[in-house]
Write an enzyme that holds these catalytic residues in place. Sequence first.
Site, short mmCIF file in Angstrom:
data_model
loop_
_atom_site.label_atom_id
_atom_site.label_comp_id
_atom_site.label_asym_id
_atom_site.label_seq_id
_atom_site.Cartn_x
_atom_site.Cartn_y
_atom_site.Cartn_z
N LYS A 1 -1.71 -3.41 -7.77
CA LYS A 1 -2.05 -2.22 -6.97
C LYS A 1 -1.21 -1.03 -7.42
O LYS A 1 -1.32 0.07 -6.90
CB LYS A 1 -1.77 -2.50 -5.48
N GLN B 1 0.82 -1.22 0.00
CA GLN B 1 0.00 0.00 0.00
C GLN B 1 0.84 1.26 0.00
O GLN B 1 0.31 2.36 0.26
CB GLN B 1 -0.93 0.02 1.23
C1 LIG Z 1 -0.92 -4.31 2.96
C2 LIG Z 1 -1.23 -5.46 2.05
N1 LIG Z 1 -0.43 -6.54 2.05
C3 LIG Z 1 -0.65 -7.58 1.24
C4 LIG Z 1 -1.71 -7.61 0.38
C5 LIG Z 1 -1.92 -8.80 -0.50
O1 LIG Z 1 -1.76 -8.44 -1.82
P1 LIG Z 1 -2.07 -9.50 -3.00
O2 LIG Z 1 -3.47 -9.99 -2.74
O3 LIG Z 1 -1.96 -8.69 -4.24
O4 LIG Z 1 -1.06 -10.57 -2.90
C6 LIG Z 1 -2.58 -6.52 0.36
C7 LIG Z 1 -3.77 -6.53 -0.52
O5 LIG Z 1 -4.74 -5.86 -0.27
C8 LIG Z 1 -2.33 -5.41 1.20
O6 LIG Z 1 -3.13 -4.34 1.20
#
Ligand SMILES: Cc1ncc(COP(=O)(O)O)c(C=O)c1O
Length: 423
Positions: A236, A213
């Site tokens: 993201k 984030q």
């Molecule tokens: C702070 C944080 N870490 C990890 C993740 C996991 O990301 P991903 O689902 O793209 O692996 C997210 C997803 O929302 C996140 O906001």
Amino acid sequence: MGMAAIESKESKRLPGLTARQFFPILSKGEKAQLHYLDTAASAQKPAAVIDRITAYLSHEHANIHRGAYSLSANATKAYDNSKLRLARFLGADSEREIIFTKGTTESINLVAHSLENYFSRGDNILISLIEHHSNIVPWQMLARRKGLNLSFCNISPSAEFDLDDYKKKVEELKPKLVAMTHVANSFGTLFPVDKIVDVAHKAGALVLVDAAQSVQHCELDCSRIGADFLAFSGHKFYGPTGIGVLYANSKVHHLMEPFQGGGDMISSVAVEGSAWADFPQRMEAGTPPIAEAIALESAVDFVEGFGLKAIADYEHSLFVKAWELLSKEEGVELYGPATRHGAESGCQVSIISFNLKGVHAHDLSTIADNFNVQIRAGHHCAMPALKHLGIASSARASIGLYSDISDFEALIDAIRAARKMFR
Ligand SMILES: Cc1ncc(COP(=O)(O)O)c(C=O)c1O
């Protein structure tokens, strides 16, 4: 509302082009206009990324690191170039420190698996109470496999990181690994990563930073932060799904065993056993997400076209206005103090978590959808944090570089409609 528009190199060449117009999904006619406030879940894709993936799949695709023919050699070059670009973007010492994964979740799982032999029974791992599940569950699984202890450092009642508790726990537990988020996806808590890394390293612990984030909202420099690992997701970051990044400092490569076995991660295979390829290839078994990795480079170009400082400044002024609008609205409870968010703290937080009195977050999200406003509702994959703060669920509005105040004005209309409906 008097906000300076955000400009990229391209929009300077094409005056009048708004950031939103780079995104096909966001530049439909007035009526179909999406007010997309769920960038923290996944960012929308600019045409540059969509076009790159289309061009690659239409004209350039072959498997990489294998073929002796030019189509494969060129695909290999494009894949490796993307890694080089990511290394530069993140301030890594070399592309050897960049491992392509499926996303943040896989990056963290990779670290948890690769470090199995680094840990001994009874060792401690320290994380925080406000981590995303993907920075909790892989450590719980590792702890179960290896007989380790997993501890959580505190957050305050207003969802802030408790630095004193962290220091105390590092001193008491002497953890072998600290894994913390940079910005919490649930309440937008900004973690003091520099201090976290410093305290952990002085105590001899390795540090992983979950930058899912933060990487799209602030300038990150891995050599300055000094963490051993840093993870984020392409989707993201205005890039495609299915591609993620793990930065692993070369100083810790000797501690890491391969995560998965298969093609491309070996230097030789014999009946008696196998030997591994060099870093980072030994961590990328099998055919990787080639198209996605290549298009991620276009996402880096796109973001750098605006500049992260300009993005952070723009998002900060929008954040302040949005927070003010929401805080004046009857029945809205905002979580976390507004003051902690700010570009001046080195990283812009773009998440506003809130509830509307008497209306479940899911209902609010459904009503908002009728106003073409997309917000997230629920536990945000952070159940321990919500439980700690005594909240069952919340609504979350999150900002991207294409967001503007009209998105929040539409959200306010939805909130007013919900209030009337549930009166
Ligand atoms: C702070 C944080 N870490 C990890 C993740 C996991 O990301 P991903 O689902 O793209 O692996 C997210 C997803 O929302 C996140 O906001």
